[in-house]
Scaffold this motif. Sequence first.
Motif, short mmCIF file in Angstrom:
data_model
loop_
_atom_site.label_atom_id
_atom_site.label_comp_id
_atom_site.label_asym_id
_atom_site.label_seq_id
_atom_site.Cartn_x
_atom_site.Cartn_y
_atom_site.Cartn_z
N GLY A 43 0.72 -1.24 0.07
CA GLY A 43 0.28 -0.09 0.19
C GLY A 43 0.89 1.13 0.01
N GLU A 44 0.76 2.15 1.08
CA GLU A 44 1.51 3.28 1.22
C GLU A 44 2.72 3.14 2.22
OE1 GLU A 44 -0.88 6.58 1.98
OE2 GLU A 44 -2.15 6.77 0.34
N LEU A 45 2.51 1.88 2.60
CA LEU A 45 3.90 1.70 3.70
C LEU A 45 4.77 0.93 2.98
CD1 LEU A 45 4.56 1.47 6.81
CD2 LEU A 45 3.50 -0.82 6.81
N ARG A 46 6.13 1.53 3.16
CA ARG A 46 7.29 1.15 2.46
C ARG A 46 7.94 0.15 3.62
NH1 ARG A 46 10.38 2.69 -1.65
NH2 ARG A 46 9.21 4.69 -1.63
N VAL A 47 8.15 -1.10 2.76
CA VAL A 47 8.63 -2.25 3.85
C VAL A 47 10.21 -2.50 3.88
CG1 VAL A 47 8.37 -4.79 4.32
CG2 VAL A 47 6.31 -3.55 3.50
N LEU A 48 10.58 -2.14 2.52
CA LEU A 48 12.07 -2.44 2.26
C LEU A 48 12.31 -0.88 1.61
CD1 LEU A 48 12.51 -5.87 1.01
CD2 LEU A 48 13.22 -4.96 3.53
N PRO A 49 13.66 -0.37 1.87
CA PRO A 49 13.99 0.78 1.33
C PRO A 49 14.46 0.74 -0.03
CG PRO A 49 15.98 -0.24 2.64
CD PRO A 49 14.72 -1.06 2.78
N ARG A 50 14.50 1.75 -0.73
CA ARG A 50 15.42 1.74 -1.93
C ARG A 50 16.66 1.60 -2.07
NH1 ARG A 50 12.60 6.98 -1.35
NH2 ARG A 50 10.80 7.06 -2.89
N THR A 51 17.02 0.60 -3.25
CA THR A 51 18.11 0.01 -3.18
C THR A 51 18.97 0.77 -4.63
OG1 THR A 51 17.32 -1.61 -4.56
CG2 THR A 51 17.52 -2.06 -2.25
N THR A 52 18.66 1.95 -4.88
CA THR A 52 19.29 2.62 -5.99
C THR A 52 21.02 2.85 -5.42
OG1 THR A 52 18.90 4.83 -5.55
CG2 THR A 52 17.33 3.54 -6.84
N ASP A 53 21.72 3.19 -6.39
CA ASP A 53 22.94 3.51 -6.16
C ASP A 53 23.14 4.84 -5.46
OD1 ASP A 53 24.17 1.19 -7.41
OD2 ASP A 53 24.40 2.27 -9.42
N LEU A 54 22.12 5.62 -5.43
CA LEU A 54 22.05 7.00 -4.57
C LEU A 54 21.71 6.38 -3.15
CD1 LEU A 54 20.43 9.57 -6.85
CD2 LEU A 54 22.86 9.28 -6.17
#
Length: 303
Positions: A50-61
């Motif tokens: 939904g709107e809850l992020r479970v795992l973070p972004r994994t981009t190089d930034l």
Amino acid sequence: MSAPVGGSRAVLYRLGRLRPVGLGIASLLLLVALWELVKWAVPDEGWSVGELRVLPRTTDLAMPHVSEMLSRLFEPLTGSADAEQLWLAVLRAAGTSLRIAGVGWLIGVVVGMVLALGMQRFRIAESAVLPLVILSQTVPLIALAPLVKSWGSKLELGSFTWETWMSVAVIASYLAFFPVAVGALRGLQSPDTIHRELMAAYAASWGQTLIHLRLPASVPYLLPALRLAATSAVVGTVVAEVSTGMPGGIGRMILEFANFASSDPAKPWAPIFGAVLLGLVASGLVALLGAGLGRFRRAEVTA
């Protein structure tokens, strides 16, 4: 036949001493592997329910590769031709923070030992002071640090000038005294009744009992508390450097390098590595204090 047995015991003893080092290295390698596994398995935008992020972004930034973060340490700090390497700047900032944390640790040890001795000597002092010691750790440092800096700047003692690093050291001692006070109190109260009665039968004074019985008995409790106080002093130093705006330390470097997260994502991790190394060095230096107290450490207790 006894020589080989004795030799094997010596080898096993040395291997046992190296076990914590091996576990530390293995834990570090496991953390690196987990970091790379998450970066490989999780989509660039992370996982959301939904709107809850479970795992973070994994981009190089957001999550640079470990190899990129390590290689960045050996590159120049800036694009200037005469800029020093990043690892050298981090090491210099960590040295500044280590000196301040050392002062805070010494203050915390003195205050914690005085409180522990007072609480052990007088039962009413333990009932009155121990709850306040525990309650003191609920005060957020990020709010306390500016107040300490403001109070210190108003001190007028002749030509004495209160400097910002002194406020940082006081904040570090605020975290360091707690484990020392609690650990030392537990250690001073640890001797068995039969041992205390033996000292009483010898008509030993409180000071003699303290030196010959209570202090030696407190070593297994006190040494872990001193190590915990050292790492707490490092945490207090880093937080206080950020809150007071003191330049030159690892905490201020973490705050400044955070601005490069979008343009140079591996750079902000360098002072974080420095802070981790700072905590390990502080704990290791304090651990050396127990090298000559082996006969008192047969039953060391976790703080």
